[in-house]
Design a protein around this motif. Structure first.
Motif, PDB file in Angstrom:
ATOM      1  N   ARG A  34       0.818  -1.218   0.000  1.00  0.00           N
ATOM      2  CA  ARG A  34       0.000   0.000   0.000  1.00  0.00           C
ATOM      3  C   ARG A  34       0.849   1.266   0.000  1.00  0.00           C
ATOM      4  N   VAL A  35       2.035   1.201   0.582  1.00  0.00           N
ATOM      5  CA  VAL A  35       2.887   2.391   0.719  1.00  0.00           C
ATOM      6  C   VAL A  35       3.783   2.598  -0.501  1.00  0.00           C
ATOM      7  N   HIS A  36       4.426   1.536  -0.983  1.00  0.00           N
ATOM      8  CA  HIS A  36       5.435   1.675  -2.044  1.00  0.00           C
ATOM      9  C   HIS A  36       4.805   2.176  -3.340  1.00  0.00           C
ATOM     10  N   ARG A  37       5.334   3.272  -3.815  1.00  0.00           N
ATOM     11  CA  ARG A  37       4.897   3.851  -5.074  1.00  0.00           C
ATOM     12  C   ARG A  37       6.106   4.435  -5.792  1.00  0.00           C
ATOM     13  N   TRP A  38       5.950   4.626  -7.097  1.00  0.00           N
ATOM     14  CA  TRP A  38       7.043   5.182  -7.887  1.00  0.00           C
ATOM     15  C   TRP A  38       6.468   5.916  -9.089  1.00  0.00           C
ATOM     16  N   GLU A  39       7.300   6.799  -9.647  1.00  0.00           N
ATOM     17  CA  GLU A  39       6.926   7.496 -10.877  1.00  0.00           C
ATOM     18  C   GLU A  39       8.187   8.065 -11.516  1.00  0.00           C
ATOM     19  N   VAL A  40       8.236   7.965 -12.821  1.00  0.00           N
ATOM     20  CA  VAL A  40       9.304   8.589 -13.601  1.00  0.00           C
ATOM     21  C   VAL A  40       8.644   9.542 -14.574  1.00  0.00           C
ATOM     22  N   THR A  41       9.072  10.808 -14.538  1.00  0.00           N
ATOM     23  CA  THR A  41       8.574  11.802 -15.492  1.00  0.00           C
ATOM     24  C   THR A  41       9.757  12.318 -16.288  1.00  0.00           C
TER      25      THR A  41
ATOM     26  N   ARG B  80       8.243   6.503  -3.070  1.00  0.00           N
ATOM     27  CA  ARG B  80       7.841   6.467  -1.665  1.00  0.00           C
ATOM     28  C   ARG B  80       7.942   5.009  -1.229  1.00  0.00           C
ATOM     29  N   SER B  81       8.556   4.772  -0.072  1.00  0.00           N
ATOM     30  CA  SER B  81       8.737   3.406   0.403  1.00  0.00           C
ATOM     31  C   SER B  81       8.659   3.351   1.920  1.00  0.00           C
ATOM     32  N   GLY B  82       8.654   2.131   2.432  1.00  0.00           N
ATOM     33  CA  GLY B  82       8.639   1.905   3.860  1.00  0.00           C
ATOM     34  C   GLY B  82       7.429   1.101   4.282  1.00  0.00           C
ATOM     35  N   TRP B  83       7.440   0.631   5.524  1.00  0.00           N
ATOM     36  CA  TRP B  83       6.251  -0.023   6.067  1.00  0.00           C
ATOM     37  C   TRP B  83       6.030   0.379   7.513  1.00  0.00           C
ATOM     38  N   ILE B  84       7.069   0.727   8.235  1.00  0.00           N
ATOM     39  CA  ILE B  84       6.900   1.327   9.556  1.00  0.00           C
ATOM     40  C   ILE B  84       7.143   2.821   9.412  1.00  0.00           C
ATOM     41  N   GLY B  85       8.309   3.178   8.924  1.00  0.00           N
ATOM     42  CA  GLY B  85       8.606   4.568   8.587  1.00  0.00           C
ATOM     43  C   GLY B  85       8.338   4.779   7.110  1.00  0.00           C
ATOM     44  N   ARG B  86       8.312   6.010   6.689  1.00  0.00           N
ATOM     45  CA  ARG B  86       8.074   6.337   5.275  1.00  0.00           C
ATOM     46  C   ARG B  86       9.229   7.185   4.752  1.00  0.00           C
ATOM     47  N   GLU B  87       9.634   6.898   3.531  1.00  0.00           N
ATOM     48  CA  GLU B  87      10.664   7.706   2.879  1.00  0.00           C
ATOM     49  C   GLU B  87      10.153   8.115   1.513  1.00  0.00           C
ATOM     50  N   THR B  88      10.210   9.412   1.236  1.00  0.00           N
ATOM     51  CA  THR B  88       9.870   9.940  -0.080  1.00  0.00           C
ATOM     52  C   THR B  88      11.132  10.527  -0.662  1.00  0.00           C
TER      53      THR B  88
ATOM     54  N   GLY C  63      22.252   9.219  -1.330  1.00  0.00           N
ATOM     55  CA  GLY C  63      22.425   7.906  -1.934  1.00  0.00           C
ATOM     56  C   GLY C  63      21.449   7.654  -3.059  1.00  0.00           C
ATOM     57  N   PRO C  64      21.519   6.450  -3.624  1.00  0.00           N
ATOM     58  CA  PRO C  64      20.675   6.121  -4.777  1.00  0.00           C
ATOM     59  C   PRO C  64      19.210   5.960  -4.397  1.00  0.00           C
ATOM     60  N   ILE C  65      18.370   6.064  -5.407  1.00  0.00           N
ATOM     61  CA  ILE C  65      16.940   5.810  -5.255  1.00  0.00           C
ATOM     62  C   ILE C  65      16.679   4.422  -5.826  1.00  0.00           C
ATOM     63  N   THR C  66      15.993   3.581  -5.048  1.00  0.00           N
ATOM     64  CA  THR C  66      15.686   2.236  -5.505  1.00  0.00           C
ATOM     65  C   THR C  66      14.182   2.047  -5.589  1.00  0.00           C
ATOM     66  N   VAL C  67      13.760   1.452  -6.688  1.00  0.00           N
ATOM     67  CA  VAL C  67      12.365   1.060  -6.851  1.00  0.00           C
ATOM     68  C   VAL C  67      12.359  -0.460  -6.850  1.00  0.00           C
TER      69      VAL C  67
END
Length: 164
Positions: free
Chosen positions: A73-80, A87-95, A131-135
């Motif tokens: 439900r939390v993990h999302r991604w987009e490339v424009t 956006r990732s995480g399950w306890i904490g959130r990182e955008t 650091g890098p962004i991982t999807v």
């Protein structure tokens, strides 16, 4: 001017749920078996340690059952054409948002377990101290398309002198 950051447009593959569940189960089974074996082989352990072993087992079950659905439900991604947004995480959130002009490399990864579920991950390395962004856990075909799209976008973007 008041700007509100919208969430990234795309979810990861639905196959991420069973992949994360199996990955968590493998690690948690090792932990629970180690706790049970330690309890069984160590002589004269206090009775309360059995409660601790049972709590570890209950936490492992909760982790395997809850974490994959929450992450999905939390993990999302987009490339424009201008940025990579995750956006990732399950306890904490990182955008994370990285302007295309800062992208240095785009890599894909597909381990054996990911291949079994038809998944792949992409990593976008940027000129950022964060650091890098991982999807993680894209459908393998979607991951190939995203890598190709990012390669095309970054190749077409004018180079900037940003001291990288």
């Amino acid at each position: 001017m008041n700007h509100v950051l919208r969430e990234p447009a795309h979810r990861v593959s639905p196959q991420a749920v069973p992949y994360w569940r199996l990955s968590a189960a493998v690690g948690d089974v090792v932990l629970v078996v180690a706790a049970v074996v330690a309890y069984a082989v160590i002589p004269d352990v206090p009775g309360w340690t059995l409660v601790l072993v049972l709590l570890v087992a209950a936490a492992a079950v909760a982790h395997v059952v809850l974490m994959p659905r929450i992450r999905f439900r939390v993990h999302r991604w987009e490339v424009t054409d201008t940025a990579v947004h995750t956006r990732s995480g399950w306890i904490g959130r990182e955008t994370r948002i990285a302007p295309i002009s800062r992208v240095q490399t785009v890599d894909s990864r597909q381990g054996a377990l990911m291949r079994l579920f038809g998944l792949a991950s992409i990593t976008v390395t940027t000129a950022s101290a964060a650091g890098p962004i991982t999807v993680d856990c894209l459908d393998a075909e979607t991951a190939r398309e995203v890598v190709a799209r990012l390669t095309a976008i970054t190749a077409a973007a004018p180079e900037q002198d940003d001291a990288t």
